[in-house]
Every structure is written in C-alpha cells, then in structure tokens.
Design a protein around this motif. Structure first.
Motif, PDB file in Angstrom:
ATOM      1  N   VAL A 404       0.867  -1.184   0.000  1.00 40.28           N
ATOM      2  CA  VAL A 404       0.000   0.000   0.000  1.00 40.28           C
ATOM      3  C   VAL A 404       0.902   1.232   0.000  1.00 40.28           C
ATOM      4  O   VAL A 404       1.835   1.318   0.813  1.00 40.28           O
ATOM      5  N   ILE A 405       0.651   2.135  -0.936  1.00 39.14           N
ATOM      6  CA  ILE A 405       1.450   3.360  -0.951  1.00 39.14           C
ATOM      7  C   ILE A 405       0.519   4.513  -0.589  1.00 39.14           C
ATOM      8  O   ILE A 405      -0.403   4.839  -1.331  1.00 39.14           O
ATOM      9  N   THR A 406       0.757   5.085   0.586  1.00 34.62           N
ATOM     10  CA  THR A 406      -0.161   6.107   1.104  1.00 34.62           C
ATOM     11  C   THR A 406       0.631   7.383   1.358  1.00 34.62           C
ATOM     12  O   THR A 406       1.639   7.351   2.056  1.00 34.62           O
ATOM     13  N   GLY A 407       0.201   8.454   0.717  1.00 40.89           N
ATOM     14  CA  GLY A 407       0.934   9.725   0.839  1.00 40.89           C
ATOM     15  C   GLY A 407       2.399   9.546   0.432  1.00 40.89           C
ATOM     16  O   GLY A 407       3.287  10.175   1.009  1.00 40.89           O
ATOM     17  N   GLY A 408       2.644   8.650  -0.517  1.00 44.87           N
ATOM     18  CA  GLY A 408       4.013   8.438  -1.008  1.00 44.87           C
ATOM     19  C   GLY A 408       4.841   7.519  -0.108  1.00 44.87           C
ATOM     20  O   GLY A 408       6.004   7.243  -0.412  1.00 44.87           O
ATOM     21  N   LEU A 409       4.267   7.022   0.971  1.00 41.65           N
ATOM     22  CA  LEU A 409       5.023   6.154   1.883  1.00 41.65           C
ATOM     23  C   LEU A 409       4.564   4.698   1.749  1.00 41.65           C
ATOM     24  O   LEU A 409       3.363   4.438   1.588  1.00 41.65           O
ATOM     25  N   ASN A 410       5.535   3.771   1.841  1.00 43.58           N
ATOM     26  CA  ASN A 410       5.202   2.352   1.708  1.00 43.58           C
ATOM     27  C   ASN A 410       4.668   1.778   3.015  1.00 43.58           C
ATOM     28  O   ASN A 410       5.274   1.978   4.061  1.00 43.58           O
ATOM     29  N   VAL A 411       3.583   1.046   2.898  1.00 43.13           N
ATOM     30  CA  VAL A 411       3.080   0.306   4.056  1.00 43.13           C
ATOM     31  C   VAL A 411       3.026  -1.166   3.657  1.00 43.13           C
ATOM     32  O   VAL A 411       2.393  -1.528   2.664  1.00 43.13           O
ATOM     33  N   TYR A 412       3.722  -2.006   4.433  1.00 48.35           N
ATOM     34  CA  TYR A 412       3.725  -3.436   4.147  1.00 48.35           C
ATOM     35  C   TYR A 412       2.586  -4.080   4.918  1.00 48.35           C
ATOM     36  O   TYR A 412       2.590  -4.080   6.156  1.00 48.35           O
ATOM     37  N   PRO A 413       1.601  -4.623   4.208  1.00 42.97           N
ATOM     38  CA  PRO A 413       0.409  -5.152   4.894  1.00 42.97           C
ATOM     39  C   PRO A 413       0.758  -6.086   6.049  1.00 42.97           C
ATOM     40  O   PRO A 413       0.149  -6.008   7.105  1.00 42.97           O
ATOM     41  N   LYS A 414       1.764  -6.934   5.859  1.00 43.59           N
ATOM     42  CA  LYS A 414       2.017  -7.958   6.878  1.00 43.59           C
ATOM     43  C   LYS A 414       2.317  -7.344   8.251  1.00 43.59           C
ATOM     44  O   LYS A 414       1.899  -7.870   9.285  1.00 43.59           O
ATOM     45  N   GLU A 415       3.034  -6.232   8.248  1.00 47.71           N
ATOM     46  CA  GLU A 415       3.413  -5.620   9.522  1.00 47.71           C
ATOM     47  C   GLU A 415       2.152  -5.233  10.326  1.00 47.71           C
ATOM     48  O   GLU A 415       2.057  -5.467  11.528  1.00 47.71           O
ATOM     49  N   ASP A 438      -6.876  12.076  -1.256  1.00 48.63           N
ATOM     50  CA  ASP A 438      -5.788  12.762  -0.551  1.00 48.63           C
ATOM     51  C   ASP A 438      -4.493  11.973  -0.572  1.00 48.63           C
ATOM     52  O   ASP A 438      -3.422  12.503  -0.832  1.00 48.63           O
ATOM     53  N   PHE A 439      -4.609  10.687  -0.223  1.00 46.21           N
ATOM     54  CA  PHE A 439      -3.404   9.900   0.053  1.00 46.21           C
ATOM     55  C   PHE A 439      -2.951   9.027  -1.120  1.00 46.21           C
ATOM     56  O   PHE A 439      -1.930   8.361  -1.033  1.00 46.21           O
ATOM     57  N   GLY A 440      -3.724   9.009  -2.199  1.00 51.09           N
ATOM     58  CA  GLY A 440      -3.410   8.059  -3.266  1.00 51.09           C
ATOM     59  C   GLY A 440      -4.069   6.741  -2.926  1.00 51.09           C
ATOM     60  O   GLY A 440      -4.996   6.285  -3.586  1.00 51.09           O
ATOM     61  N   GLU A 441      -3.590   6.129  -1.826  1.00 48.63           N
ATOM     62  CA  GLU A 441      -4.253   4.937  -1.317  1.00 48.63           C
ATOM     63  C   GLU A 441      -4.465   5.113   0.178  1.00 48.63           C
ATOM     64  O   GLU A 441      -3.610   5.680   0.867  1.00 48.63           O
ATOM     65  N   ALA A 442      -5.600   4.602   0.671  1.00 42.99           N
ATOM     66  CA  ALA A 442      -5.865   4.669   2.116  1.00 42.99           C
ATOM     67  C   ALA A 442      -5.707   3.266   2.694  1.00 42.99           C
ATOM     68  O   ALA A 442      -6.259   2.300   2.158  1.00 42.99           O
ATOM     69  N   VAL A 443      -4.918   3.180   3.789  1.00 43.05           N
ATOM     70  CA  VAL A 443      -4.749   1.884   4.461  1.00 43.05           C
ATOM     71  C   VAL A 443      -6.117   1.459   5.025  1.00 43.05           C
ATOM     72  O   VAL A 443      -6.761   2.233   5.741  1.00 43.05           O
TER      73      VAL A 443
END
Ligand code: AMP
Length: 510
Positions: A404-415, A438-443
C-alpha cells in the motif's frame, strides 16, 4: 543419451516389491505401485494410438481420483505435456485454456461433456475423453485394451512436462512451463531435505490441479515408494481419523486452522507423525504456536510458487522459525534486491528473485511477458517481497502488488496484519489499499472476529486505538471493516483483489 523423462526418475525409485501400496483410498481400495505402472502404460499407449505426438498437451479437468493421478503420470511417461485444470473453472475459463494451450486430448468429467465438446471444437482439440468422479469413463474403457507395458518416451531435461496456469488476478492467466528437469530437481531435493524414509506414509488431502498436491506432495512419496492415504479432499474430522496411520502431512494454512478448530485434536492423533508441512499461503503465527502446544509438533513452513514449486524451506533438522519460510533450498539461489537491483542488507525489505534448476522455462506463448519477468542474468522476479534475518531465515512480506502506498510512503500489509492479529478477539486480518483522493491509497483493514471470542466487543474504533502509538500514524488504518471470513481461493490464499473491489465500491459510495 540418458532418458531424463521425469516418469523414469520417479519409477526408478518405485519399490522392488511392486505389490507395495501406492494410493490407499477412503473406501479401502488400494492401488499398488504395480497397478500404477500398468495403468499408466495403458493410458500412455492409448495416447500414442490416438495419434498424439511428443510435446502435445494433454489437458484434464477432473476430480481428484487415483485414475486422475495416473493420467498425469501417463502423460509425462508418453512424452506429452500435462495441463491440469481446476474443476471449478467455468465455460469461459476452460475455453481460454484450451484455445491457448491447444491440447491434443482433453479429459473432462462426464457431466461437463457438452461444455467440453463446445470448447474443444472452438480450440480444435481432436480428442475428448471422460473420467468420472468414480474413476470410470471413456478414458478408462479406451485404455483397457492397450498393453500393460510401455517404454517411457525419451525426453531431455529441458523438454516440457507440464503447463500450469497461474491464478492470475489481473489480465490473462499465464501458463507456467515446467520441464522434466525442473520437476525432477525440485522433487529430488525436497524428498532429501524433508528426510523422506522407508516406512513413511503421506496423508494426501490436497487437490491435484495445483503444484502443491500434484508435484510437491506426490513426488516426495513416489520417490520413496511410500504409500499415500489418498483422500479426495481435506476434511478436518477425516484427517483426525487418518493421522494416527500417517507420518507426514502437507497442507495449506487453512487446513491447520481447521485442524486446530477440532476440539478433539490432541497429541494422541500425532503419535506416529514425523512432519507437518505448510505452504502456498502464509501460516498464521497463532496457528504455528498453538500447534506446538496442542501436538508437540513444530510445523515446517516453506515457500514456493507455480513457477518453480519450492524455493525455500525451514530446516528439517534445525530450528523451524515461526513467521519465516526458512532457507533457500540447495537447488535454488534466492536473492532479495531493492528496486535498483542492489542486494538488500539483512532485515531490509526487498523484491525476492530466484534462480536454479527448478525455476520454470517461461510462460507459454508469452515471450514478452517471460522476458519482463526475468533479469538479464536469468533471475526470476517472483513478485513477492521479503527479507532475510541476520541468521539467513527468509520471511515473506507479501505480493509487491499488495503493497500500500499512502501519501508516497510504503506500508507493508504484513506488519499491520500481525499487530491486528495480536489484538484479543481477532482471528485474522487483511490490509488493503483503497483509492483515496488525498493519500493516493488509504490503508484499510478487514478484520475477522475470533469465533466465540468473549470480552470487550471489537469495533473499528477499538482496533484503531489499539494500534495507535504502536505504529507510525501514516500506517494506521483509515477504515476497519469487521467480517466473519476472508475470501480465499482453493489454495487458501486471501483474495485481496476481491476485498479491494468490494470495499472500494462501499467507500466510494460512502
Ligand atoms: P501459487 O503459484 O498459486 O503456488 O502461489 C504462489 C504464491 O503464494 C507466492 O508467490 C507467495 O506469494 C505465496 N506463498 C506461497 N507460500 C507461501 C508462504 N509460506 N508464505 C507466504 N506466502 C506464500
């Protein structure tokens, strides 16, 4: 020239005493190794009599029966390329596979004959035969008059043995081409690595349209001449009846969840068991721990994919580390690289690439796609993200397309999933990214409540507040959906594409 036909490799290890059991069925019938040799000879002779040539594809959309297993062995023995299809596939899917792979023979279930004939006519498939769920049908009657002897057809290691269509979630499904060498190398490595030995009995409850049941499980048993308790499908109550007679079990994570949900499942069922193996999807950490408590056994988790069967495995002898998939197998090199192709340091997350004798030969009739998926120096880009710890154990973080890339930052689902799973009252969870202005993608979190959980009720707010302060705020789910189950495919993989579709509709409407 040596004959590198995979069937020859397998049959060279069949027991000397051919009356030894190979497949033991639920109704008590037994297929001996001799039966398998003779029946595969008859089917291989039939294929040649039909006019099929080396390299022709033999497609099968049938239920799991010993006859279906023998059909696979006959096809490779006759030098054909086996193409197993999930019986759940519908008209359009079957048409696509037949038109793409243009088999010379299609074996279908009798009840699907009208559809099979139509699809075969469209694809120009010359022969259609039937194999019923009871192991009868025109495949068997047509093979019956043929000889019980057959000289396994000469094949080179890089000749194709099978094409398995990947369960692609976007675009056209791709046919992974596996050679005789690919399959032999992996099978020989695994049966050593997992310590298969005389006296082993494999409880086989996996489907055989996928690498896990067709190749990984079956080949290990066949290479040791071991019996398989050959069950049509997984059923937890039935597994409890059979485990006391088995020494090895291979399953997808859902099977372990279901075994643990059986209140009567105890150490007593596992008194003869030597090894429990899990793969095809991530094993829940809670299941790994509970399994040790309940049975005294540490599940061995391994990692692989259709494009090469198994790449890494926890050790048989050494420490099996929960949440990891162990080390690269002796037949496979594994590297973890950043987006620029540089090797990552220990603990850094990157893209998993593999190379080795078991790695497939490319995608059927997709040279462009094949080129894209391999680096110039022949590493296959798995599309999985992972990391190695300081001791070399590999962990899978997830598919790169699920990042997931939110506001340009990577979020790894597993974490995030691991943290949510640790909250009391949660059975499991899936993190997805949904389009957000806003964020591109929302977690976004989709959370399954534990069955029979008591105590404070879980809510969207309680989950978010449990995570607050534990993880950076950009990783906090913007929305949490509570559900009873996650959608999974036949191999137990969570279908995040379905979740993305379902919840992007809900959120865009809200
Ligand atoms: P398939 O080709 O259907 O076998 O799917 C292969 C994919 O399943 C891999 O690319 C991984 O994303 C996933 N997979 C297989 N084994 C594991 C595992 N032990 N842990 C996490 N993911 C896994």
């Amino acid at each position: 020239m040596a004959n590198e036909n995979l069937y020859r490799v397998l049959a060279s290890r069949f027991p000397k005493h051919l009356a030894s059991p190979c497949m033991i069925l639920a109704d008590g019938r037994v297929w001996t190794y001799g039966d398998v040799q003779r029946a595969s000879a008859r089917m291989a002779n039939l294929m040649l009599a039909l006019g099929l040539q080396k390299g022709d594809r033999v497609a099968a959309q049938v239920e799991k029966t010993p006859e279906a297993m023998v059909l696979y062995l006959a096809a490779i023995r006759a030098g054909m390329v086996f193409l197993p299809l999930n019986p759940a596939y519908q008209r359009q899917e079957v048409e696509y596979f037949l038109c793409d792979a243009t088999p010379g023979l299609f074996v279908c279930r009798p009840q699907a004959r009208p559809l099979a004939d139509e699809a075969a006519a469209k694809a120009g498939v010359k022969h259609v035969l039937e194999l019923g769920d009871d192991g009868r049908g025109s495949l068997i009657t047509s093979a019956a008059p043929h000889s019980d002897n057959f000289n396994t057809v000469q094949r080179k290691g890089d000749d194709l043995a099978a094409i398995l269509y990947t369960s692609g979630t976007t675009g056209r499904s791709k046919g992974a081409m596996l050679t005789h060498r690919n399959l032999a190398v992996n099978a020989l490595t695994l049966h050593e690595y997992w310590g298969f030995k005389p006296g082993d009995v494999l409880l086989h409850m996996l489907p055989i349209f996928h690498v896990h049941g067709l190749f990984i499980a079956s080949h290990c048993a066949l290479l040791k001449g071991s019996p398989m308790l050959f069950e049509n499908k997984f059923d937890a109550a039935r597994a409890l009846q059979l485990l006391p007679q088995a020494t090895v079990f291979m399953g997808v994570p859902t099977y372990y969840t279901r075994l643990l949900a059986e209140p009567g499942f105890t150490r007593e069922h596992c008194r003869q068991m030597r090894l429990f193996i899990s793969g095809s999807a991530p094993l829940l950490r809670e299941n790994f721990d509970d399994f040790i408590d309940r049975t005294g056994h540490t599940i061995l988790e391994r990692y692989g994919m259709t494009e090469g069967a198994i790449f890494t495995s926890n050790p048989y002898g050494g420490e099996r580390r929960g949440g990891t998939v162990g080390f690269p197998l002796p037949c496979t090199e594994v590297r973890i690289v950043d987006d620029a192709g540089m090797e990552c340091a220990a603990e850094d997350i990157g893209n998993i690439q593999v190379r080795g004798g078991n790695v497939f030969a490319g995608y059927w009739q997709m040279p462009e796609k094949t080129r894209e998926e391999f680096t110039a120096d022949s590493w296959f880009k798995t599309g999985d993200m992972g990391k190695r710890d300081v001791d070399g154990y590999v962990s899978i973080i997830g598919r790169s397309k699920d990042l997931v890339i939110t506001g340009g930052l990577n979020v790894y689902p597993k974490e995030i999933e691991e943290r949510i799973d640790a909250i009391t009252g949660v059975a499991e969870s899936a993190i997805i990214g949904l389009p957000d202005a806003d964020f591109g993608e929302a977690v976004t979190a989709v959370v399954v409540r534990a069955r029979g959980a008591t105590g404070t009720a879980l809510t969207e707010a309680s989950i978010i507040s449990a995570l607050r302060g534990e993880i950076a705020s950009f990783k906090l789910p913007k929305r949490v959906f509570l559900v009873d189950d996650l959608p999974r495919n036949a191999m137990g993989k969570v279908q995040k594409n379905i979740l993305r579709q379902r919840y992007s509709m809900q959120t865009s409407g809200s």
